[in-house]
Motif scaffolding. Structure first.
Motif, PDB file in Angstrom:
ATOM      1  N   ARG A   1       0.746  -1.218   0.020  1.00 41.03           N
ATOM      2  CA  ARG A   1      -0.123   0.096  -0.180  1.00 41.03           C
ATOM      3  C   ARG A   1       0.891   1.467   0.046  1.00 41.03           C
ATOM      4  NH1 ARG A   1      -5.101  -0.276   3.797  1.00 41.03           N
ATOM      5  NH2 ARG A   1      -6.323  -1.876   2.848  1.00 41.03           N
ATOM      6  N   ARG A   2       0.239   2.517  -0.345  1.00 40.64           N
ATOM      7  CA  ARG A   2       0.839   3.761  -0.111  1.00 40.64           C
ATOM      8  C   ARG A   2       1.051   4.100   1.562  1.00 40.64           C
ATOM      9  NH1 ARG A   2      -2.848   7.493  -2.427  1.00 40.64           N
ATOM     10  NH2 ARG A   2      -4.198   5.882  -2.104  1.00 40.64           N
ATOM     11  N   THR A   3       1.883   4.626   1.875  1.00 44.46           N
ATOM     12  CA  THR A   3       1.903   4.841   3.471  1.00 44.46           C
ATOM     13  C   THR A   3       1.918   6.557   3.088  1.00 44.46           C
ATOM     14  OG1 THR A   3       2.977   2.871   3.921  1.00 44.46           O
ATOM     15  CG2 THR A   3       3.140   4.498   5.516  1.00 44.46           C
ATOM     16  N   ILE A   4       1.413   7.327   4.224  1.00 40.98           N
ATOM     17  CA  ILE A   4       1.310   8.742   4.368  1.00 40.98           C
ATOM     18  C   ILE A   4       1.354   8.952   5.861  1.00 40.98           C
ATOM     19  CG2 ILE A   4       0.295  10.924   3.893  1.00 40.98           C
ATOM     20  CD1 ILE A   4      -1.197   9.525   1.463  1.00 40.98           C
ATOM     21  N   ALA A   5       2.494   9.646   6.433  1.00 44.42           N
ATOM     22  CA  ALA A   5       2.609  10.244   7.558  1.00 44.42           C
ATOM     23  C   ALA A   5       2.534  11.764   7.293  1.00 44.42           C
ATOM     24  CB  ALA A   5       3.891   9.719   8.219  1.00 44.42           C
ATOM     25  N   LEU A   6       1.642  12.198   8.260  1.00 52.09           N
ATOM     26  CA  LEU A   6       1.290  13.750   8.604  1.00 52.09           C
ATOM     27  C   LEU A   6       1.807  13.860  10.032  1.00 52.09           C
ATOM     28  CD1 LEU A   6       0.214  16.460   7.470  1.00 52.09           C
ATOM     29  CD2 LEU A   6      -2.024  16.007   8.342  1.00 52.09           C
TER      30      LEU A   6
ATOM     31  N   ARG B   1       2.726   2.226  -4.368  1.00 54.25           N
ATOM     32  CA  ARG B   1       2.703   0.981  -3.282  1.00 54.25           C
ATOM     33  C   ARG B   1       4.121   0.823  -2.949  1.00 54.25           C
ATOM     34  NH1 ARG B   1      -1.072  -4.013  -5.591  1.00 54.25           N
ATOM     35  NH2 ARG B   1      -2.936  -2.772  -5.786  1.00 54.25           N
ATOM     36  N   GLY B   2       4.202   0.580  -1.725  1.00 58.79           N
ATOM     37  CA  GLY B   2       5.721   0.653  -0.906  1.00 58.79           C
ATOM     38  C   GLY B   2       6.325   1.789  -0.759  1.00 58.79           C
ATOM     39  N   GLU B   3       5.856   3.118  -1.167  1.00 61.72           N
ATOM     40  CA  GLU B   3       6.532   4.360  -1.173  1.00 61.72           C
ATOM     41  C   GLU B   3       5.719   5.017  -0.074  1.00 61.72           C
ATOM     42  OE1 GLU B   3       7.906   4.951  -5.775  1.00 61.72           O
ATOM     43  OE2 GLU B   3       6.288   5.994  -4.995  1.00 61.72           O
ATOM     44  N   LEU B   4       6.543   6.024   0.475  1.00 63.24           N
ATOM     45  CA  LEU B   4       6.292   6.669   1.883  1.00 63.24           C
ATOM     46  C   LEU B   4       6.361   8.083   1.789  1.00 63.24           C
ATOM     47  CD1 LEU B   4       5.765   7.079   5.024  1.00 63.24           C
ATOM     48  CD2 LEU B   4       8.156   6.686   5.070  1.00 63.24           C
ATOM     49  N   LEU B   5       5.320   8.780   1.995  1.00 65.70           N
ATOM     50  CA  LEU B   5       5.180  10.396   1.997  1.00 65.70           C
ATOM     51  C   LEU B   5       5.154  10.859   3.259  1.00 65.70           C
ATOM     52  CD1 LEU B   5       4.609  13.052   0.715  1.00 65.70           C
ATOM     53  CD2 LEU B   5       2.421  12.438   0.266  1.00 65.70           C
ATOM     54  N   ILE B   6       6.054  11.439   3.556  1.00 65.53           N
ATOM     55  CA  ILE B   6       6.011  12.313   5.104  1.00 65.53           C
ATOM     56  C   ILE B   6       5.725  13.592   4.676  1.00 65.53           C
ATOM     57  CG2 ILE B   6       7.260  12.838   7.003  1.00 65.53           C
ATOM     58  CD1 ILE B   6       8.596  10.329   6.790  1.00 65.53           C
ATOM     59  N   ILE B   7       4.698  14.240   5.391  1.00 67.26           N
ATOM     60  CA  ILE B   7       4.462  15.703   5.207  1.00 67.26           C
ATOM     61  C   ILE B   7       4.703  16.451   6.813  1.00 67.26           C
ATOM     62  CG2 ILE B   7       2.659  17.397   4.680  1.00 67.26           C
ATOM     63  CD1 ILE B   7       1.318  14.782   3.412  1.00 67.26           C
ATOM     64  N   VAL B   8       5.616  17.173   6.667  1.00 67.81           N
ATOM     65  CA  VAL B   8       5.782  17.969   8.028  1.00 67.81           C
ATOM     66  C   VAL B   8       4.803  19.072   8.293  1.00 67.81           C
ATOM     67  CG1 VAL B   8       7.549  19.077   9.514  1.00 67.81           C
ATOM     68  CG2 VAL B   8       8.254  17.211   7.934  1.00 67.81           C
ATOM     69  N   ALA B   9       4.028  19.271   9.242  1.00 70.36           N
ATOM     70  CA  ALA B   9       2.953  20.262   9.659  1.00 70.36           C
ATOM     71  C   ALA B   9       3.144  20.786  11.032  1.00 70.36           C
ATOM     72  CB  ALA B   9       1.679  19.831   9.178  1.00 70.36           C
TER      73      ALA B   9
ATOM     74  N   LYS C   1      10.384   1.741  -0.154  1.00 68.61           N
ATOM     75  CA  LYS C   1      10.931   1.521  -1.690  1.00 68.61           C
ATOM     76  C   LYS C   1      11.514   3.068  -1.847  1.00 68.61           C
ATOM     77  CE  LYS C   1       8.082  -1.991  -3.415  1.00 68.61           C
ATOM     78  NZ  LYS C   1       7.163  -2.237  -4.742  1.00 68.61           N
ATOM     79  N   ARG C   2      10.741   4.052  -1.451  1.00 65.82           N
ATOM     80  CA  ARG C   2      11.166   5.471  -1.964  1.00 65.82           C
ATOM     81  C   ARG C   2      10.477   6.412  -0.711  1.00 65.82           C
ATOM     82  NH1 ARG C   2       9.630   9.504  -6.861  1.00 65.82           N
ATOM     83  NH2 ARG C   2       7.477   8.443  -6.293  1.00 65.82           N
ATOM     84  N   LEU C   3      11.250   7.512  -0.210  1.00 68.18           N
ATOM     85  CA  LEU C   3      10.715   8.467   0.535  1.00 68.18           C
ATOM     86  C   LEU C   3      10.486   9.781  -0.126  1.00 68.18           C
ATOM     87  CD1 LEU C   3      10.251   9.509   3.676  1.00 68.18           C
ATOM     88  CD2 LEU C   3      12.608   9.855   3.708  1.00 68.18           C
ATOM     89  N   LEU C   4       9.430  10.211   0.274  1.00 65.95           N
ATOM     90  CA  LEU C   4       8.995  11.518  -0.402  1.00 65.95           C
ATOM     91  C   LEU C   4       8.700  12.536   0.866  1.00 65.95           C
ATOM     92  CD1 LEU C   4       6.518  10.999  -3.331  1.00 65.95           C
ATOM     93  CD2 LEU C   4       9.007  11.160  -3.432  1.00 65.95           C
TER      94      LEU C   4
ATOM     95  N   TYR D   1      -2.895  12.658  -3.812  1.00 60.58           N
ATOM     96  CA  TYR D   1      -1.352  13.374  -4.224  1.00 60.58           C
ATOM     97  C   TYR D   1      -0.907  12.408  -5.260  1.00 60.58           C
ATOM     98  CZ  TYR D   1       3.172  15.277  -4.615  1.00 60.58           C
ATOM     99  OH  TYR D   1       4.409  15.636  -5.134  1.00 60.58           O
ATOM    100  N   PRO D   2      -0.442  12.888  -6.596  1.00 63.62           N
ATOM    101  CA  PRO D   2      -0.277  11.668  -7.502  1.00 63.62           C
ATOM    102  C   PRO D   2       1.304  11.253  -7.355  1.00 63.62           C
ATOM    103  CG  PRO D   2      -0.161  14.090  -8.232  1.00 63.62           C
ATOM    104  CD  PRO D   2      -0.589  14.159  -7.119  1.00 63.62           C
ATOM    105  N   GLY D   3       1.765  10.400  -8.002  1.00 61.35           N
ATOM    106  CA  GLY D   3       2.896   9.825  -8.049  1.00 61.35           C
ATOM    107  C   GLY D   3       3.637   9.133  -6.954  1.00 61.35           C
ATOM    108  N   LEU D   4       2.497   8.705  -6.041  1.00 58.30           N
ATOM    109  CA  LEU D   4       2.918   7.949  -4.912  1.00 58.30           C
ATOM    110  C   LEU D   4       2.578   6.434  -4.941  1.00 58.30           C
ATOM    111  CD1 LEU D   4       4.400   7.972  -2.001  1.00 58.30           C
ATOM    112  CD2 LEU D   4       1.855   8.241  -1.203  1.00 58.30           C
TER     113      LEU D   4
END
Length: 224
Positions: free
Chosen positions: A18-23, A163-171, A67-70, A158-161
């Motif tokens: 799955r896609r993983t997103i951390a806020l 499976r197995g990739e991680l998006l971290i958003i700092v807020a 796999k990749r960190l954004l 958000y496009p381009g994320l």
């Protein structure tokens, strides 16, 4: 528990397909003392905060399923510095990228002058309680439920994320308070630096989790 450990543990447990997103909230910041409210976005993080964020990034290297960190962040300097410090600690430039202010995380503040007046009247903690109870006018702070819906929509679409990739958003904590209340029905009193919600999403369903020293929350939300 070190700052960020709750989020790191949730990321480790996230399904690999799955896609993983951390806020998350930014790292330890400099003091606001003597800083006018309109200039607080210029406040950065402390040397300790830089170390904390770098260690968070270093710990990411121990999660082989990523796999990749954004990395995205709000416009505030402390959020940008936190994202950069996490990137520096991750030290795998081929597998990490800083996006800047993407995806868009808007401020819930509608009118800063009104916010300052209300904060000075009730104090910060009581202001947050009243806001989440929908007792603060919409000309001061956005409705917490509408704000949650918009924020989740922005991050989940958000496009381009992949499976197995991680998006971290700092807020910020003011970003997270309405999300935690709207999603889990709990008004947490504070949010630690580098803590926040973790989302595991496929095409249709997002599983959303939050953990701190007192709470463990999990819910699902349909992606529309």
């Amino acid at each position: 528990m070190k700052p960020g450990d709750y989020v790191l543990n949730l990321i480790k447990d996230a399904p690999k397909n799955r896609r993983t997103i951390a806020l998350i909230r930014h790292s330890k910041r400099e003091s606001f003392n003597g800083i006018p409210d309109e200039l607080r976005d210029s406040v950065g993080i402390t040397e300790e905060g830089i170390v904390m964020a770098r260690e968070f990034g270093e710990a990411m290297n121990q999660i082989p399923s990523v796999k990749r960190l954004l990395l995205g962040h709000t416009i505030a300097k402390r959020a940008e510095m936190t994202a950069q410090s996490i990137f520096d600690g991750y030290c795998s430039e081929s597998q990490a990228r800083i996006l800047g202010c993407e995806p868009t995380i808007t401020s819930p503040v509608v009118n800063l002058d009104n916010l300052v007046k209300v904060r000075n009247t009730f104090g910060w903690s009581n202001l947050i309680i009243k806001w989440l109870d929908e007792k603060i006018p919409g000309n001061t702070l956005r409705n917490p439920y509408e704000y949650t819906d918009e924020t989740l929509r922005n991050v989940l679409h958000y496009p381009g994320l992949g499976r197995g990739e991680l998006l971290i958003i700092v807020a910020h904590d003011i970003t997270l308070f309405p999300l935690i209340y709207s999603l889990f029905g709990e008004n947490v009193k504070s949010i630690e630096f580098l803590n926040g919600i973790v989302i595991s999403a496929d095409t249709n369903i997002a599983e959303i989790s939050f953990v701190d020293a007192k709470n463990t929350f999990k819910t699902e939300r349909r992606i529309s």
